[in-house]
Design an enzyme around this catalytic site. Structure first.
Site, PDB file in Angstrom:
ATOM      1  N   GLY A  24       7.408   5.073   7.905  1.00 25.55           N
ATOM      2  CA  GLY A  24       6.532   6.231   8.120  1.00 25.55           C
ATOM      3  C   GLY A  24       6.771   6.824   9.490  1.00 25.55           C
ATOM      4  O   GLY A  24       7.873   6.719  10.042  1.00 25.55           O
ATOM      5  N   GLU A  78       9.983  15.884  15.419  1.00 26.79           N
ATOM      6  CA  GLU A  78      10.271  15.730  13.993  1.00 26.79           C
ATOM      7  C   GLU A  78       9.359  16.661  13.199  1.00 26.79           C
ATOM      8  O   GLU A  78       8.139  16.630  13.360  1.00 26.79           O
ATOM      9  CB  GLU A  78      10.037  14.280  13.549  1.00 26.79           C
ATOM     10  CG  GLU A  78      10.431  14.073  12.101  1.00 26.79           C
ATOM     11  CD  GLU A  78      10.227  12.654  11.610  1.00 26.79           C
ATOM     12  OE1 GLU A  78       9.158  12.077  11.868  1.00 26.79           O
ATOM     13  OE2 GLU A  78      11.147  12.122  10.959  1.00 26.79           O
ATOM     14  N   GLU A 114      10.617   1.382   9.991  1.00 24.86           N
ATOM     15  CA  GLU A 114      11.608   2.433   9.716  1.00 24.86           C
ATOM     16  C   GLU A 114      10.882   3.750   9.966  1.00 24.86           C
ATOM     17  O   GLU A 114      10.008   4.127   9.183  1.00 24.86           O
ATOM     18  CB  GLU A 114      12.086   2.300   8.267  1.00 24.86           C
ATOM     19  CG  GLU A 114      13.495   2.784   8.071  1.00 24.86           C
ATOM     20  CD  GLU A 114      13.572   4.258   7.811  1.00 24.86           C
ATOM     21  OE1 GLU A 114      13.526   5.046   8.790  1.00 24.86           O
ATOM     22  OE2 GLU A 114      13.659   4.645   6.643  1.00 24.86           O
ATOM     23  N   CYS A 174      13.726  10.964   6.412  1.00 24.12           N
ATOM     24  CA  CYS A 174      13.750  10.466   7.793  1.00 24.12           C
ATOM     25  C   CYS A 174      15.089  10.749   8.461  1.00 24.12           C
ATOM     26  O   CYS A 174      15.161  10.921   9.666  1.00 24.12           O
ATOM     27  CB  CYS A 174      13.406   8.985   7.841  1.00 24.12           C
ATOM     28  SG  CYS A 174      14.363   8.001   6.701  1.00 24.12           S
ATOM     29  N   ALA A 204       4.348   7.552  15.261  1.00 24.96           N
ATOM     30  CA  ALA A 204       2.992   7.348  15.798  1.00 24.96           C
ATOM     31  C   ALA A 204       2.296   6.201  15.071  1.00 24.96           C
ATOM     32  O   ALA A 204       1.712   5.310  15.705  1.00 24.96           O
ATOM     33  CB  ALA A 204       2.192   8.636  15.651  1.00 24.96           C
ATOM     34  N   LYS A 247       0.870  -1.180   0.000  1.00 24.07           N
ATOM     35  CA  LYS A 247       0.000   0.000   0.000  1.00 24.07           C
ATOM     36  C   LYS A 247       0.909   1.232   0.000  1.00 24.07           C
ATOM     37  O   LYS A 247       1.514   1.575   1.013  1.00 24.07           O
ATOM     38  CB  LYS A 247      -0.886   0.049   1.244  1.00 24.07           C
ATOM     39  CG  LYS A 247      -1.884   1.206   1.153  1.00 24.07           C
ATOM     40  CD  LYS A 247      -2.272   1.796   2.492  1.00 24.07           C
ATOM     41  CE  LYS A 247      -1.442   2.970   2.913  1.00 24.07           C
ATOM     42  NZ  LYS A 247      -1.557   4.182   2.120  1.00 24.07           N
TER      43      LYS A 247
HETATM   44  P1  NDP Z   1       2.236   8.182   8.238  1.00 31.70           P
HETATM   45  O1  NDP Z   1       3.049   7.379   9.163  1.00 31.70           O
HETATM   46  O2  NDP Z   1       0.872   8.540   8.637  1.00 31.70           O
HETATM   47  O3  NDP Z   1       2.123   7.472   6.817  1.00 31.70           O
HETATM   48  C1  NDP Z   1       2.989   6.479   6.317  1.00 31.70           C
HETATM   49  C2  NDP Z   1       2.158   5.365   5.674  1.00 31.70           C
HETATM   50  O4  NDP Z   1       1.356   4.723   6.660  1.00 31.70           O
HETATM   51  C3  NDP Z   1       1.177   5.877   4.617  1.00 31.70           C
HETATM   52  O5  NDP Z   1       1.072   4.936   3.573  1.00 31.70           O
HETATM   53  C4  NDP Z   1      -0.099   5.982   5.429  1.00 31.70           C
HETATM   54  O6  NDP Z   1      -1.285   6.007   4.668  1.00 31.70           O
HETATM   55  C5  NDP Z   1      -0.007   4.744   6.274  1.00 31.70           C
HETATM   56  N1  NDP Z   1      -0.859   4.748   7.459  1.00 31.70           N
HETATM   57  C6  NDP Z   1      -1.346   5.814   8.152  1.00 31.70           C
HETATM   58  N2  NDP Z   1      -2.095   5.402   9.188  1.00 31.70           N
HETATM   59  C7  NDP Z   1      -2.097   4.050   9.153  1.00 31.70           C
HETATM   60  C8  NDP Z   1      -2.691   3.046   9.965  1.00 31.70           C
HETATM   61  N3  NDP Z   1      -3.436   3.350  11.007  1.00 31.70           N
HETATM   62  N4  NDP Z   1      -2.479   1.761   9.644  1.00 31.70           N
HETATM   63  C9  NDP Z   1      -1.721   1.420   8.592  1.00 31.70           C
HETATM   64  N5  NDP Z   1      -1.137   2.331   7.782  1.00 31.70           N
HETATM   65  C10 NDP Z   1      -1.308   3.631   8.068  1.00 31.70           C
HETATM   66  O7  NDP Z   1       3.030   9.469   7.864  1.00 31.70           O
HETATM   67  P2  NDP Z   1       2.448  10.753   7.103  1.00 31.70           P
HETATM   68  O8  NDP Z   1       2.531  10.540   5.669  1.00 31.70           O
HETATM   69  O9  NDP Z   1       1.096  11.152   7.607  1.00 31.70           O
HETATM   70  O10 NDP Z   1       3.473  11.819   7.566  1.00 31.70           O
HETATM   71  C11 NDP Z   1       3.373  12.326   8.866  1.00 31.70           C
HETATM   72  C12 NDP Z   1       4.724  12.432   9.476  1.00 31.70           C
HETATM   73  O11 NDP Z   1       5.356  11.163   9.510  1.00 31.70           O
HETATM   74  C13 NDP Z   1       5.696  13.298   8.726  1.00 31.70           C
HETATM   75  O12 NDP Z   1       5.497  14.639   8.950  1.00 31.70           O
HETATM   76  C14 NDP Z   1       6.972  12.772   9.268  1.00 31.70           C
HETATM   77  O13 NDP Z   1       7.203  13.341  10.524  1.00 31.70           O
HETATM   78  C15 NDP Z   1       6.742  11.294   9.412  1.00 31.70           C
HETATM   79  N6  NDP Z   1       7.223  10.510   8.252  1.00 31.70           N
HETATM   80  C16 NDP Z   1       8.345   9.776   8.363  1.00 31.70           C
HETATM   81  C17 NDP Z   1       8.831   9.097   7.259  1.00 31.70           C
HETATM   82  C18 NDP Z   1      10.070   8.298   7.299  1.00 31.70           C
HETATM   83  O14 NDP Z   1      10.648   8.028   6.255  1.00 31.70           O
HETATM   84  N7  NDP Z   1      10.518   7.842   8.445  1.00 31.70           N
HETATM   85  C19 NDP Z   1       8.164   9.159   5.973  1.00 31.70           C
HETATM   86  C20 NDP Z   1       6.948   9.920   5.970  1.00 31.70           C
HETATM   87  C21 NDP Z   1       6.521  10.556   7.083  1.00 31.70           C
HETATM   88  P3  NDP Z   1      -1.752   7.342   3.908  1.00 31.70           P
HETATM   89  O15 NDP Z   1      -1.532   7.002   2.498  1.00 31.70           O
HETATM   90  O16 NDP Z   1      -3.199   7.518   4.233  1.00 31.70           O
HETATM   91  O17 NDP Z   1      -0.954   8.480   4.408  1.00 31.70           O
END
Ligand code: NDP
Length: 492
Positions: free
Chosen positions: A228, A383, A250, A284, A231, A175
């Site tokens: 991601g 972050e 990660e 990240c 949280a 996904k």
């Molecule tokens: P998220 O952690 O929300 O999103 C990452 C992925 O997880 C997306 O595909 C998202 O779906 C999915 N997701 C969200 N909620 C759930 C859930 N309950 N169960 C399963 N999958 C889920 O990050 P965001 O994109 O909202 O970004 C928010 C913050 O996260 C950023 O500002 C940053 O601080 C951090 N981040 C860190 C990253 C890294 O590489 N370590 C990368 C991106 C973000 P959806 O498509 O709906 O967003």
């Protein structure tokens, strides 16, 4: 027309009627639509991946390698289109999209080589010191992998997970982020055309709460590989616990760079600027906390402000542009909110601080540097995931290390100094999964990538990225003449 999803080797319409817009971040205008899939789509995709598993797992690893090499070649052939699509969907400069495309072709090639190695060295011998047993360890695929990726490096994140998983003999349902799904769909298309058997890879688009959660909770998934936010990572670990699924996480970072007083100031300012603002700071491992020695702090901050203010900003397809727009309205609002927070907490804007004057549309934010920061400020602790760097000063090495480690995160940390013994010593003291000495934010595809503390668990890339999709299986063989069970049992 809405993009279809990829299930069991077919391009099909989602069972859900809802759609999501694909927005060009440089204009804020929609240019395509994806399906906001649902649990029924996920169920079909997981069943397809399960059905494909016995065949793929028993396909000789050398044949899996050949397929991955075909995919690498197809990526090279489609370099232009993939890069343009990534830039349009994510906003990043074309030069960086080209790097991403070239890197993912190399990663498919690297894991093809590792699949070949699995074919030639399927089992490792364990020395027991005894002579009645022969013990080996086979490496077997974990099974069906649920993959969830974010929006900052869509092509890379797809590949960091899919290439090693398939090399290992696993099958997958991925996904991608709702904000940047198009390049994952394009890669799946290339893989299907390269001859990937039906069901080995499935792509379901949609939001985290709908598609992501359904994938995490599906009993047919053996492991969840997630990149991601911290949280969401916690939520995923809780969900995966239900079936004791394996997880790789990660997650985020609040990565420090320590600049000592013996550096070449111009070079160090370039490394810090690059680490803080590449990919609009949406990395990240982005450098988001600068610790600079007080003896050079005034001079260094002045040079840093100069370098940052000269970073060329524009839409990703503009010539020589170094920073594009942020990915989405929501990320833009979040980062602007943090800039306001920094100001209201009493930090001083050294450069940037909001939208560049010349930009009248798109999600642009100028490289922003805060000084007069204290260790309790939110801009120092949380972050931000955008082009915002906070600066503090230190008096000696011990204080620099203490401040650098004073964070719940532990992804990456950087140290810049002309004294190599010192960079080595400080790197060893930094609590981080990745350290850089006299460079910054280098991605080495052969080396492990991942964090400690709340930055996650597990590693991607290199052989560690392959191991993440394999279980060690002990194979103990009793030798003829060794005695029988109970009375001849040995603890080897
Ligand atoms: P998220 O952690 O929300 O999103 C990452 C992925 O997880 C997306 O595909 C998202 O779906 C999915 N997701 C969200 N909620 C759930 C859930 N309950 N169960 C399963 N999958 C889920 O990050 P965001 O994109 O909202 O970004 C928010 C913050 O996260 C950023 O500002 C940053 O601080 C951090 N981040 C860190 C990253 C890294 O590489 N370590 C990368 C991106 C973000 P959806 O498509 O709906 O967003």
């Amino acid at each position: 027309m809405t993009q279809q999803i990829y299930v069991a080797g077919d391009w099909v319409a989602s069972n859900a009627s809802e759609t999501l817009d694909c927005v060009d971040p440089s204009t804020g205008e929609a240019f395509d639509k994806i399906a906001n899939g649902n649990a029924q789509d996920v169920d079909a995709a997981v069943k397809a991946a399960r059905a494909a598993l016995p065949g793929w797992r028993s396909t000789p690893a050398g044949e899996r390698a050949a397929l991955l090499r075909k995919v690498a070649a197809a990526i090279v052939d489609n370099r232009e289109d993939l890069a343009a699509l990534e830039t349009r969907d994510n906003g990043k400069p074309m030069a960086e999209s080209y790097i991403d495309v070239d890197t993912i072709a190399a990663i498919f090639g690297m894991y093809a080589d590792m699949a070949d190695d699995l074919a030639t060295n399927p089992e490792e011998v364990v020395e027991t010191g005894g002579d009645v047993m022969e013990v080996t360890v086979a490496r077997v695929p974990i099974g069906v992998i649920g993959m969830i990726t974010p929006w900052n490096f869509p092509l890379e994140q797809f590949t960091w997970k899919v290439a090693p998983a398939l090399a290992a003999g696993c099958t997958a349902v991925i996904k991608p982020s709702e904000f940047t799904s198009l390049s994952s769909l394009a890669l799946a298309r290339l893989m299907g055309e390269a001859g990937l058997p039906a069901g080995v890879l499935n792509v379901v688009t949609g939001t985290g709460p709908r598609v992501g959660e359904a994938l995490v909770m599906h009993p047919g998934v053996d492991k969840v590989s997630f990149t991601g936010s911290t949280a969401t990572g916690k939520q995923i670990m809780r969900g995966a616990a239900e079936d004791l699924k394996r997880v790789s996480l990660e997650l985020g970072g609040k990565n420090p760079v320590i600049v000592f007083d013996d550096v070449d100031i111009d070079a160090a300012a370039e490394w810090v600027t690059f680490g803080a603002f590449v990919n609009q700071g949406q990395v990240c491992t982005a450098t988001s906390r600068l610790l600079v020695h007080e003896a050079i702090a005034d001079k260094f901050e002045a040079r840093l402000a100069e370098v940052a203010a000269n970073v060329k900003i524009g839409s990703g397809d503009t010539d020589a542009v170094k920073m594009g727009p942020l990915v989405s309205q929501s990320q833009y609002d979040k980062v602007m909110g943090y800039i306001e927070t920094g100001r209201s907490e009493g930090a001083r804007v050294l450069t940037g601080g909001g939208r560049p004057d010349e930009m009248d549309k798109g999600y642009y934010i100028a490289p922003t540097i805060f000084t007069d920061v204290t260790a309790d400020m939110r801009v120092w602790r949380e972050e931000i995931f955008g082009p915002v760097l906070s600066v503090m000063r230190f008096a000696d090495e011990a204080e620099a290390i203490q401040l650098a480690n004073d964070t719940p995160y532990g992804l990456a940390a950087t140290v810049l100094s002309a004294d190599e013994a010192r960079t080595e010593r400080v790197a060893d003291a930094l609590e981080a999964g990745i350290t850089w000495q006299n460079c910054n934010n280098m991605v080495v595809i052969q080396a492990p990538w991942g964090g400690v503390k709340k930055s996650g668990m597990g590693r991607e890339l290199g052989r560690w990225g392959l191991d993440a999709f394999l279980e060690p299986k002990q194979k103990t063989r009793w030798k003829a003449g060794g005695g029988v069970g109970w009375y001849d049992m040995k603890i080897a």
